[in-house]
Design an enzyme around this catalytic site. Structure first.
Site: not given
Length: 872
Positions: A335, A517-519
């Site tokens: 993540v 992913g979060h980014m």
């Protein structure tokens, strides 16, 4: 503000100044103050509109302060207008109070969390509890209790519990003071402030009742699953997992035991003030009170494999696929994008697995024996083995369909598979997209742009777009504050820690990372083109080299590729947030202009619905008040000095400061001594060589006309009775000129300075010696000339009113020059304008420079080009 009266008092005592001049100075002082206030108010309105409609972020405290200043400025405008007009507009104060109160009502955003239980078991949570336990916990309860998919058991510590914690000893007020004036673009100060707040929170003891209820909820889990239950303590803040994802902005503490549960809770609460979380909130328009931390405490899954699933392609809404990433062990590295993952793509219609990409997974994260996490090497036989079988992929797809059917929106889902192969849903939130709804996906082309070296090719498209700039190769997170504006960030891996600089960069390229992913989510929210998983960007792209990033085609070019760069549409990341909604409500009461025409019935204080209406009304009335100041002046008053000119006018000057360079006590002044900018321009036109005030019209003046002509054209220095007195009230940038010549009257009121918003000319003309038909024809002639000059004109009978405003100083001077020429040229035309058809001829001759209106054979040589073609 510049005070004319103060300057005057330096040269004369107040006792020596006549009452008449003090009165004029008083009016002029307040007139100037109205103009200054008008400009300040318009500047604030413009600033607020630029913020609202542009792509800059703003804080609630900033717009609240601007609104307070604006209402204060408008209140002063009402004071000045009434002082100028002798208290003629008391209803304007009521209008300011009414509109200002409406604005302040919009500004009040004092949020209090309604009292709830301090702790909720997951079995009692669903989507309806979102205000109490935040989006993450509410969605987990919804999935467990309504969608009936596997979710780890647990409990949520409510947002109200966090409020109780923060309100003890005034901790919340101290935090507000620390954050009030924080500039989140000052990375160094942001980091320092964040650390101060978090440190104090971690030092603060929890309220006893809250401690007891958290421990009691953990004991309940132990009764279900046995002693030594480990927990994942996760953020579930209010506003989280909503339209703004808050992906990766708050902390998660994994493998938590009873011994460190209370500290882990405080750690997650303190993560509300992570630098990236503060930056994200401000950038998305959320206030500190919008985001109150609920905490989800769920049973730890000792994962065999973990990952993320998207229920649609985030770069193309019409691409109907599931996108799944997976790695061995706990999913933290999946993540946050810090490790390469397996990737699977499943076509939705037939559930066919289209893509299988197996990464080399060298390390994994697992729970440490005591508490916390430990990193270890993946066994050799698992490094290159897919994490998921086809049947496990299809089970995830089944989960995805059920969740999408329930929520009716595309989703970003986190999952984990335990050691027995059971798959749990850990989180589900709305999926963020690169392109707004309704936008067509940008078609990718496999063709390279010829003539530009390719530095890198490959990777995965996390956020579509094209960007060009200087490469900044990041060696350490400690260098984040040094990343310059407009750079393209080149980094070893994606990380939510990059959020505080995301507005600063034009693009992001990483060696390692995942589109799930979060980014990647945050990059899509901020529409920053992002290419991840390139494998070698940090080694192939030189630091400081100009590059162009084409995410769609997974290509990085050397240099700026102009063919690819497109004008980026402004994105206001605050749309939908509390701050944005407050701004929208305030602007409805500030910016619209309803009072357009002074002739309209509603052009009065009661008709003012907005701040813009109030300042428009005040500005118009202030000009009208100044327009009338020369009507009742006494020619014998010592305040006036005579202006000697060749014009047939008995002309007197009243200097309010900077308008005439005459010696103290002088009774006369010459043209050369006039320093008023607008009066110089008007006089330039009145004394133009082509304008003949005496004898230019070959008229047979018989009867009464000859008497009138004689009285009008007699030597002005003899002060003929029919000539009367004309007054020019002047300052350096202001003129009110009231001209009385025979039986007609003209007034010019104007301000001519460097500030365009202050500048205007108001012109009034009426009367004459001929019958009403001839006077009306001359009025129509004047109106036609003024319209050609760009004035807004109102003409009725022999009366002409005209106005032009908000032009630069040079254009105002030019218009005044032409007004002066016109006043001299047409003053006696009412005596000869017997034919309506000739009006157009006179207009054309005027703009040809034939100010004596002689027939072509008698016309003097051509005048300069600027005389014939005035600017509009």
């Amino acid at each position: 503000m510049f005070k004319v009266l103060d300057i005057f008092r330096k040269s004369k005592s107040v006792d020596q100044v006549s009452a008449e001049k003090r009165f004029l100075l008083h009016k002029y002082d307040h007139f100037k103050s109205v103009l200054t206030g008008n400009n300040r108010a318009l500047e604030i309105i413009t600033d607020l509109e630029h913020l609202f409609y542009g792509d800059q972020s703003f804080s609630l405290s900033y717009i609240q302060e601007q609104a307070r200043v604006l209402v204060g400025v408008v209140c002063q405008i009402a004071e000045d207008l009434n002082a100028l007009a002798g208290g003629k507009y008391p209803d304007l104060f009521e209008a300011v109070e009414r509109v200002g109160s409406g604005i302040f009502a919009e500004m009040v955003q004092e949020k209090k969390i309604a009292p709830t239980p301090l702790v909720f078991p997951l079995a009692r949570i669903d989507k309806d509890k979102i205000a109490a336990v935040g989006g993450k916990a509410a969605n987990l309860g919804e999935i467990r209790n309504r969608v009936k998919l596997p979710v780890p058991e647990g409990f949520a510590v409510s947002a109200y519990a966090c409020q109780v914690f923060l309100e003890q000893d005034g901790l919340d007020l101290w935090i507000d003071r620390r954050l009030k004036d924080l500039n989140v673009d000052d990375t160094e100060k942001l980091l320092r402030t964040s650390e101060e707040i978090k440190a104090r929170l971690l030092r603060t003891t929890l309220p006893p009742q809250l401690e007891q209820e958290i421990v009691a909820a953990d004991e309940d889990l132990e009764r279900q699953f046995g002693a030594g239950v480990r927990l994942a303590v996760r953020s579930s803040a209010t506003s989280e997992d909503s339209e703004a994802s808050f992906a990766g902005q708050h902390s998660t503490v994994l493998n938590v035991t009873r011994d460190n549960l209370l500290h882990a809770y405080k750690e997650v609460v303190a993560s509300t003030y992570n630098p990236r979380a503060i930056f994200y909130r401000r950038s998305k328009g959320y206030t500190e009170r919008d985001v109150v931390m609920s905490v989800a405490c769920i049973r730890m899954i000792e994962a065999q494999a973990s990952g993320v699933m998207y229920t649609v392609d985030p770069n193309d809404r019409d691409h109907a696929v599931f996108m799944i990433s997976a790695l061995w062990g706990l999913g933290l590295n999946a993540v946050d994008g810090s490790q390469a993952t397996d990737f699977y793509q499943v076509e939705k219609q037939k559930r066919r697995i289209e893509i299988k990409e197996t990464a080399s997974k060298q390390v994994w994260l697992r729970s440490a024996p005591g508490a916390g996490l430990q990193e270890g090497l993946v066994p050799d036989d698992l490094v290159d083995r897919p994490c998921l079988t086809d049947s496990q992929i299809q089970l995830l797809v089944h989960y995805g369909f059920k969740l999408e059917d329930h929520y009716r929106i595309p989703l970003d889902i986190e999952w984990a598979m335990d050691q027995r192969g059971k798959i749990f849903v850990l989180q589900a939130r709305p999926l963020g997209f690169t392109l707004p709804a309704g936008s067509p996906a940008e078609a990718a082309s496999t063709a390279e742009i010829v003539g530009y070296p390719v530095v890198l090719q490959g990777g995965a498209a996390a956020a579509y777009g094209v960007a060009s700039g200087l490469a900044y190769v990041l060696k350490s997170d400690h260098n984040l504050q040094n990343v310059p504006e407009g750079a393209i960030l080149i980094a070893p891996q994606t990380s939510p820690r990059y959020v505080p600089i995301i507005r600063r960069v034009r693009g992001i390229i990483t060696d390692v990372g995942s589109v799930t992913g979060h980014m990647a989510s945050v990059a899509r929210e901020f529409q920053v083109p992002t290419l991840v998983g390139t494998g070698q960007a940090t080694s192939l792209i030189p630091h400081g080299q100009e590059i162009t990033l084409d995410v769609q085609n997974r290509i990085v070019y050397q240099g700026r590729v102009a063919e690819l760069i497109q004008e980026k549409q402004p994105l206001n990341a605050l749309q939908g947030s509390t701050t944005y909604q407050v701004m929208a409500g305030m602007l409805k009461k500030i910016a619209p202009l309803n009072l357009v025409d002074p002739q309209q019935e509603n052009f009065n204080p009661r008709g003012c619905e907005t701040i813009h209406d109030i300042i428009r009304f005040a500005h118009e009335m202030a000009m009208q008040e100044m327009f009338q100041i020369g009507e009742d002046l006494d020619p014998e008053a010592k305040v006036a000095i005579r202006l000697r000119t060749r014009l047939p006018l008995n002309l007197y000057l009243i200097d309010l400061g900077g308008g005439v360079n005459a010696a103290p006590g002088a009774r006369e002044a010459t043209l050369e001594q006039v320093t008023s900018i607008p009066f110089q321009a008007l006089l330039q036109g009145m004394t133009h060589e082509g304008v003949e005030w005496l004898g230019q019209n070959k008229i047979d003046w018989g009867g009464f006309a000859s008497i009138l002509m004689e009285s009008i054209l007699r030597d002005p220095q003899q002060q003929g009775a029919m000539g009367g007195a004309s007054y020019a009230v002047v300052s350096a940038k202001y003129l009110n000129f009231s001209s009385r010549l025979g039986y007609h009257f003209a007034t010019v009121d104007t301000y001519c300075g460097r500030n365009i918003n202050n500048n205007y000319i108001t012109f009034y003309f009426t009367g004459g010696a001929a019958d009403i038909d001839r006077r009306s024809r001359r009025a129509r002639l004047i109106a036609a000339i003024l319209k050609r000059l760009g004035f807004k004109v109102d003409q009725k009978g022999d009366l002409v009113r005209a106005q032009i405003k908000k032009h630069d100083q040079e254009l105002i001077r030019e218009k005044l020059d032409f007004l002066g020429r016109m006043m001299g040229s047409v003053r006696l035309l009412d005596m000869i304008l017997s034919d309506e058809q000739r009006i157009d001829w006179f207009v054309e001759e005027f703009f040809k420079g034939n100010y004596t209106f002689q027939p072509p054979e008698a016309k003097p040589a051509s005048l300069p080009e600027e005389t014939r073609n005035p600017k509009h």
